[in-house]
Write a protein that holds these residues in place. Structure first.
Motif, PDB file in Angstrom:
ATOM      1  N   ALA A   1      -2.936 -70.688 123.083  1.00 54.41           N
ATOM      2  CA  ALA A   1      -3.672 -71.522 122.127  1.00 54.41           C
ATOM      3  C   ALA A   1      -3.991 -70.727 120.863  1.00 54.41           C
ATOM      4  O   ALA A   1      -3.869 -71.235 119.746  1.00 54.41           O
ATOM      5  N   GLY A   2      -4.378 -69.468 121.042  1.00 54.79           N
ATOM      6  CA  GLY A   2      -4.718 -68.637 119.895  1.00 54.79           C
ATOM      7  C   GLY A   2      -3.547 -68.468 118.945  1.00 54.79           C
ATOM      8  O   GLY A   2      -3.686 -68.591 117.727  1.00 54.79           O
ATOM      9  N   VAL A   3      -2.375 -68.208 119.504  1.00 52.29           N
ATOM     10  CA  VAL A   3      -1.194 -68.038 118.657  1.00 52.29           C
ATOM     11  C   VAL A   3      -0.858 -69.356 117.953  1.00 52.29           C
ATOM     12  O   VAL A   3      -0.543 -69.378 116.766  1.00 52.29           O
ATOM     13  N   MET A   4      -0.982 -70.465 118.686  1.00 51.54           N
ATOM     14  CA  MET A   4      -0.669 -71.762 118.071  1.00 51.54           C
ATOM     15  C   MET A   4      -1.611 -72.063 116.914  1.00 51.54           C
ATOM     16  O   MET A   4      -1.191 -72.521 115.853  1.00 51.54           O
ATOM     17  N   VAL A   5      -2.897 -71.797 117.108  1.00 46.67           N
ATOM     18  CA  VAL A   5      -3.868 -72.069 116.045  1.00 46.67           C
ATOM     19  C   VAL A   5      -3.557 -71.219 114.821  1.00 46.67           C
ATOM     20  O   VAL A   5      -3.548 -71.715 113.694  1.00 46.67           O
ATOM     21  N   SER A   6      -3.266 -69.924 115.048  1.00 48.67           N
ATOM     22  CA  SER A   6      -3.032 -69.072 113.881  1.00 48.67           C
ATOM     23  C   SER A   6      -1.716 -69.423 113.199  1.00 48.67           C
ATOM     24  O   SER A   6      -1.604 -69.329 111.978  1.00 48.67           O
ATOM     25  N   ALA A   7      -0.723 -69.858 113.983  1.00 42.26           N
ATOM     26  CA  ALA A   7       0.542 -70.266 113.361  1.00 42.26           C
ATOM     27  C   ALA A   7       0.351 -71.552 112.561  1.00 42.26           C
ATOM     28  O   ALA A   7       0.874 -71.707 111.460  1.00 42.26           O
ATOM     29  N   TYR A   8      -0.440 -72.471 113.115  1.00 41.65           N
ATOM     30  CA  TYR A   8      -0.633 -73.782 112.495  1.00 41.65           C
ATOM     31  C   TYR A   8      -1.422 -73.664 111.192  1.00 41.65           C
ATOM     32  O   TYR A   8      -1.060 -74.232 110.169  1.00 41.65           O
ATOM     33  N   TYR A   9      -2.523 -72.904 111.219  1.00 46.82           N
ATOM     34  CA  TYR A   9      -3.358 -72.798 110.025  1.00 46.82           C
ATOM     35  C   TYR A   9      -2.957 -71.625 109.143  1.00 46.82           C
ATOM     36  O   TYR A   9      -3.490 -71.461 108.054  1.00 46.82           O
ATOM     37  N   GLY A  10      -2.032 -70.781 109.650  1.00 47.71           N
ATOM     38  CA  GLY A  10      -1.528 -69.694 108.827  1.00 47.71           C
ATOM     39  C   GLY A  10      -2.465 -68.504 108.715  1.00 47.71           C
ATOM     40  O   GLY A  10      -2.155 -67.540 108.028  1.00 47.71           O
ATOM     41  N   ILE A  11      -3.640 -68.550 109.343  1.00 48.95           N
ATOM     42  CA  ILE A  11      -4.544 -67.412 109.243  1.00 48.95           C
ATOM     43  C   ILE A  11      -5.214 -67.109 110.584  1.00 48.95           C
ATOM     44  O   ILE A  11      -5.315 -67.973 111.454  1.00 48.95           O
ATOM     45  N   ALA A  12      -5.664 -65.894 110.731  1.00 50.39           N
ATOM     46  CA  ALA A  12      -6.473 -65.506 111.877  1.00 50.39           C
ATOM     47  C   ALA A  12      -7.593 -64.605 111.376  1.00 50.39           C
ATOM     48  O   ALA A  12      -7.446 -63.952 110.349  1.00 50.39           O
ATOM     49  N   HIS A  13      -8.695 -64.616 112.109  1.00 53.62           N
ATOM     50  CA  HIS A  13      -9.874 -63.889 111.666  1.00 53.62           C
ATOM     51  C   HIS A  13     -10.716 -63.619 112.901  1.00 53.62           C
ATOM     52  O   HIS A  13     -10.682 -64.400 113.849  1.00 53.62           O
ATOM     53  N   TYR A  14     -11.471 -62.516 112.869  1.00 49.74           N
ATOM     54  CA  TYR A  14     -12.217 -62.176 114.077  1.00 49.74           C
ATOM     55  C   TYR A  14     -13.274 -63.211 114.433  1.00 49.74           C
ATOM     56  O   TYR A  14     -13.820 -63.212 115.518  1.00 49.74           O
ATOM     57  N   TYR A  15     -13.561 -64.118 113.502  1.00 51.44           N
ATOM     58  CA  TYR A  15     -14.627 -65.082 113.715  1.00 51.44           C
ATOM     59  C   TYR A  15     -14.074 -66.426 114.197  1.00 51.44           C
ATOM     60  O   TYR A  15     -14.818 -67.348 114.494  1.00 51.44           O
ATOM     61  N   MET A  16     -12.735 -66.543 114.243  1.00 48.87           N
ATOM     62  CA  MET A  16     -12.120 -67.858 114.482  1.00 48.87           C
ATOM     63  C   MET A  16     -12.430 -68.426 115.862  1.00 48.87           C
ATOM     64  O   MET A  16     -12.407 -69.632 116.063  1.00 48.87           O
ATOM     65  N   GLY A  17     -12.726 -67.541 116.840  1.00 48.44           N
ATOM     66  CA  GLY A  17     -12.947 -68.011 118.194  1.00 48.44           C
ATOM     67  C   GLY A  17     -14.243 -68.791 118.352  1.00 48.44           C
ATOM     68  O   GLY A  17     -14.366 -69.612 119.252  1.00 48.44           O
ATOM     69  N   PHE A  18     -15.189 -68.527 117.465  1.00 49.76           N
ATOM     70  CA  PHE A  18     -16.512 -69.130 117.618  1.00 49.76           C
ATOM     71  C   PHE A  18     -16.471 -70.653 117.520  1.00 49.76           C
ATOM     72  O   PHE A  18     -16.845 -71.375 118.439  1.00 49.76           O
ATOM     73  N   LEU A  19     -15.971 -71.147 116.391  1.00 52.41           N
ATOM     74  CA  LEU A  19     -15.955 -72.586 116.176  1.00 52.41           C
ATOM     75  C   LEU A  19     -14.976 -73.267 117.129  1.00 52.41           C
ATOM     76  O   LEU A  19     -15.273 -74.328 117.689  1.00 52.41           O
ATOM     77  N   LEU A  20     -13.825 -72.617 117.332  1.00 48.01           N
ATOM     78  CA  LEU A  20     -12.821 -73.170 118.238  1.00 48.01           C
ATOM     79  C   LEU A  20     -13.403 -73.286 119.639  1.00 48.01           C
ATOM     80  O   LEU A  20     -13.256 -74.318 120.317  1.00 48.01           O
ATOM     81  N   GLY A  21     -14.102 -72.235 120.091  1.00 49.32           N
ATOM     82  CA  GLY A  21     -14.710 -72.253 121.409  1.00 49.32           C
ATOM     83  C   GLY A  21     -15.754 -73.352 121.526  1.00 49.32           C
ATOM     84  O   GLY A  21     -15.825 -74.070 122.521  1.00 49.32           O
ATOM     85  N   LEU A  22     -16.534 -73.509 120.471  1.00 46.18           N
ATOM     86  CA  LEU A  22     -17.589 -74.527 120.484  1.00 46.18           C
ATOM     87  C   LEU A  22     -16.990 -75.927 120.589  1.00 46.18           C
ATOM     88  O   LEU A  22     -17.452 -76.770 121.357  1.00 46.18           O
ATOM     89  N   LYS A  23     -15.924 -76.157 119.823  1.00 53.20           N
ATOM     90  CA  LYS A  23     -15.276 -77.468 119.839  1.00 53.20           C
ATOM     91  C   LYS A  23     -14.632 -77.720 121.206  1.00 53.20           C
ATOM     92  O   LYS A  23     -14.726 -78.813 121.755  1.00 53.20           O
ATOM     93  N   ALA A  24     -13.973 -76.694 121.742  1.00 55.33           N
ATOM     94  CA  ALA A  24     -13.300 -76.852 123.030  1.00 55.33           C
ATOM     95  C   ALA A  24     -14.323 -77.092 124.134  1.00 55.33           C
ATOM     96  O   ALA A  24     -14.113 -77.912 125.034  1.00 55.33           O
ATOM     97  N   PHE A  25     -15.449 -76.404 124.045  1.00 58.19           N
ATOM     98  CA  PHE A  25     -16.508 -76.610 125.022  1.00 58.19           C
ATOM     99  C   PHE A  25     -17.014 -78.053 124.948  1.00 58.19           C
ATOM    100  O   PHE A  25     -17.206 -78.725 125.960  1.00 58.19           O
ATOM    101  N   THR A  26     -17.192 -78.544 123.722  1.00 62.33           N
ATOM    102  CA  THR A  26     -17.599 -79.931 123.530  1.00 62.33           C
ATOM    103  C   THR A  26     -16.580 -80.874 124.160  1.00 62.33           C
ATOM    104  O   THR A  26     -16.952 -81.843 124.835  1.00 62.33           O
ATOM    105  N   ALA A  27     -15.300 -80.558 123.939  1.00 61.35           N
ATOM    106  CA  ALA A  27     -14.243 -81.402 124.499  1.00 61.35           C
ATOM    107  C   ALA A  27     -14.323 -81.412 126.019  1.00 61.35           C
ATOM    108  O   ALA A  27     -14.183 -82.461 126.663  1.00 61.35           O
TER     109      ALA A  27
END
Lengths: 309, 391
Positions: free
Chosen positions: A212-238
């Motif tokens: 999932a991490g590779v897909m997200v960074s490929a899709y949005y073209g960027i990665a950052h050490y903070y990217m897991g926070f919001l993604l994790g929160l959204k996935a947890f909500t899901a």
């Protein structure tokens, strides 16, 4: 109509990534009743490891097609995340397995912050860009634009999710997992090695997070050490939306959340005549979550919590 | 579940510990006076690359001042940079500001964002501490009537006015869509662009919003696409602008893309890649190459800290302006050097610095840039003398 179709596609692609991360939350919760808040960070580490490998390969002008380079990146990220997931469980959760439930929750938050800062030290504060090596073919579908990458993300997510369900429902390991989820003590008495089952759960969840991490960074073209926070929160909500602890629920919840966000952001302004804009996107998503939880407290596909011992 | 609560609490805890330890340090040498200059910027989170840049700029000025044997009130001044992290978060910003006020800091360079500079400015004002922001551009920052708030950056009214006019008159936009990141900076700038573009005769076909942490903009871009704009303006920072441009191109949205100083960064070029070609953005002030001390600054900075992200020269100038005011007042006491700070007339790296009654630059200018072959190429510099006084 074109716009509607495009929003639906946007939502499904976003949702399939949410779903893949949500599976990691829900698997761990199903077995340990622990919310592994560090899971979002595992996704981030997966993206970072893959990008380091991809960056090194591109920098060395390795003569491979783009897809092959990304594949090498993914193959490096998966074992790294597996090891990370295993270590997190071993170091941070196993010693606290019989502690009050709040204790592992706090450790989970601690691990999450620790991983974020570790990644900041290793990869720095800057954003890392995904090299433009993937083919950028786009297709047109009834006025909507659809990229090859989007199709690939969506299909791969579905395949991985289906694979996971087969694993849990049809294999011996899956049976051991389900037994451990029902009652770790009894499963232990029946000869299931619950420690290795729990370790494997973390390892499998982390492998999915790496992808999932590779897909997200490929899709949005960027990665950052903070990217897991919001993604994790959204996935947890899901996961909560679909019914935490339930694999099908995590998938349904993820896809639904993606589509709701997309539709919410796209239409809320027009529907309310500009009174509420796309800044209400998240409000809208969480409003749906609250509504679902009011009528179905255990989520859309969740089983009733009372049945569990 | 609230992670954000944790950061302020940690900072509070660290703050208590460091202030407790700080007591010992303040026993001064008889012939030496310690001047503490605060630098506040986001050192963690999505904008930490910009935050570190500001800190480095300020640190360089402080280090240089220490080699110059500056005397204040007959004693040798030892300048100390106290760098704090506000995580670009308004709540954290007030906690950090209070912490600095409690340690009787002599002056503050910061914060980086408008959203953090504004709530912090009240605390500095109540404590009588002069504050110079190197990069906050929101109008409200200097419009609150605080005599302690200054900036060495052109404000949003000036920048937005130039951007809005440029979009219509020079880029030929008739239908404009505006997106902002709901931060004090993004929203303020977008509002000014909207006003100026409307005044110049363009139609605003969409006004959409995102956050300063998002990476997915496909939903709002799809909605914008259905309205066929010929230009999209984004009020926000580079971590959002770069994926936004990529997603625009992926969705087949051919409109021109225009941004403010949050977009005109080296990081943007790096992140947007080939999709960044043709993007136009403004930056207050003049290009580094045409700054009076730009070349020399760049060389010094590169040798010490690497590439300049964006605002480092401004942070450097802000420290210099502050120290120059202290020298004229012959004191680092805020009450004594504040009147001198207001009278600043200084030739810095970024240009000539003079403050108006509000604390804004009197002669701030705005330069427009376009990405050509992976580089920001200056298009033109607009002096803002002609722009209207902000409200």
């Amino acid at each position: 109509m074109d716009t509607f179709l495009q929003q639906l596609i946007n939502g499904l692609v976003l949702g399939s990534v949410y779903a893949l991360v949500a599976l990691g939350y829900t698997m761990v919760y199903g077995i340990l009743e622990l919310i592994n808040f560090a899971h979002g960070e595992v996704t981030m580490i997966g993206a970072m490891v893959a990008l380091s490998v991809i960056g090194a390969l591109v920098g060395a002008h390795v003569d491979l097609p783009g897809i092959a380079i990304v594949l090498v990146g993914v193959l490096a990220a998966i074992p790294a995340c597996m090891l990370l997931g295993f270590t997190i469980e071993r170091v941070a959760y196993r010693p606290l397995r019989n502690a009050p439930r709040l204790a592992p929750l706090i450790t989970a938050i601690g691990v999450s912050i620790l991983l974020q800062n570790l990644a900041m030290v290793i990869w720095g504060r800057q954003y890392i860009s995904f090299p433009p090596i993937l083919p950028r073919t786009t297709y047109h579908l009834g006025g909507a634009t659809l990229s090859a990458l989007q199709i690939f993300i969506f299909v791969l997510s579905l395949v991985l999710m289906a694979g996971l369900i087969v694993l849990v429902q049809k294999t011996k390991l899956g049976r051991a997992m389900r037994a451990t989820a029902q009652s770790p003590q009894v499963a232990g008495l029946m000869g299931v090695n619950i420690n290795s089952v729990i370790s494997l759960t973390f390892i499998i969840g982390s492998a999915l997070a790496a992808v999932a991490g590779v897909m997200v960074s490929a899709y949005y073209g960027i990665a950052h050490y903070y990217m897991g926070f919001l993604l994790g929160l959204k996935a947890f909500t899901a996961a909560v939306l679909g019914g935490i602890g339930n694999l099908g629920g995590a998938m349904l919840g993820g896809l639904l959340l993606g589509v709701i966000e997309s539709m919410g952001a796209g239409y809320i302004g027009d529907i309310t005549g500009g009174f509420m804009g796309s800044n209400y996107q998240d409000v809208f998503a969480f409003f749906v979550l609250i509504l679902v939880l009011v009528f179905r407290p255990s989520g859309l596909l969740g089983e009733r919590v009372g049945e569990r011992a | 579940m609230n992670f954000r609560l944790l950061t302020p609490l940690l900072i509070l805890a660290v703050g208590l510990v460091t202030t407790a330890c700080g007591k010992k340090d303040s026993v001064e040498n008889q012939n030496e006076v310690v001047v503490k200059i605060g630098s506040v910027s986001p050192l963690t989170g999505p904008q930490s690359h910009l935050g570190k840049d500001n800190e480095n700029g300020a640190r360089m000025a402080v280090d240089e001042a220490n080699t110059q044997n500056i005397m204040l009130g007959g004693k040798k001044a030892k300048f100390v940079l106290v760098s704090e992290d506000d995580a670009a978060d308004p709540k954290t910003a007030t906690i950090v500001a209070q912490k600095l006020a409690d340690q009787k800091i002599n002056g503050v360079i910061g914060h980086l964002n408008s959203g953090t500079s504004i709530p912090a400015s009240r605390i500095y004002h109540d404590a009588g501490i002069p504050q110079i922001s190197p990069s906050a551009t929101a109008i409200k920052y200097t419009a609150q009537g605080y005599n302690t708030a200054f900036r060495v950056m052109t404000n949003d009214a000036q920048q937005g006015h130039v951007l809005g006019q440029f979009a219509v008159t020079k880029m030929g936009a008739k239908k404009i869509a505006i997106i902002d990141d709901r931060s004090a900076y993004g929203q303020g700038l977008a509002d000014e662009v909207e006003k100026a573009a409307k005044a110049a005769g363009a139609e605003i076909v969409a006004r959409e919003y995102t956050t300063d942490k998002s990476t997915d903009f496909t939903a709002i871009l799809t909605s914008i696409k259905s309205k066929n704009p010929d230009l999209i303006f984004f009020g926000g920072m580079d971590p959002q602008a770069a994926p936004m441009v990529q997603q625009m191109r992926r969705l087949g949205l051919g409109a021109q893309f225009l941004g403010g100083d949050g977009v005109q960064t080296t990081e943007f070029l790096h992140l947007a890649g080939a999709d960044g070609e043709g993007v136009t953005a403004s930056n207050p002030g003049v290009p580094l190459a045409s700054m009076p001390g730009g070349k020399a600054f760049e060389q010094k900075f590169n040798a010490k800290y690497g590439k300049i992200q964006n605002y480092a020269p401004y942070a450097y100038d802000a420290v210099q302006v502050m120290i120059a005011a202290m020298r004229r007042a012959d004191s680092a006491d805020p009450a004594k050097y504040l009147p001198e700070l207001a009278k600043t007339d200084f030739n810095g790296v970024t240009g000539h610095i003079q403050f108006d009654a509000k604390g804004d630059l009197t002669n701030g200018s705005v330069t427009l840039y376009r990405v050509e072959h992976g580089k920001w190429v200056p298009l033109e510099t607009v002096r803002n003398d002609a722009s209207p006084a902000p409200r």
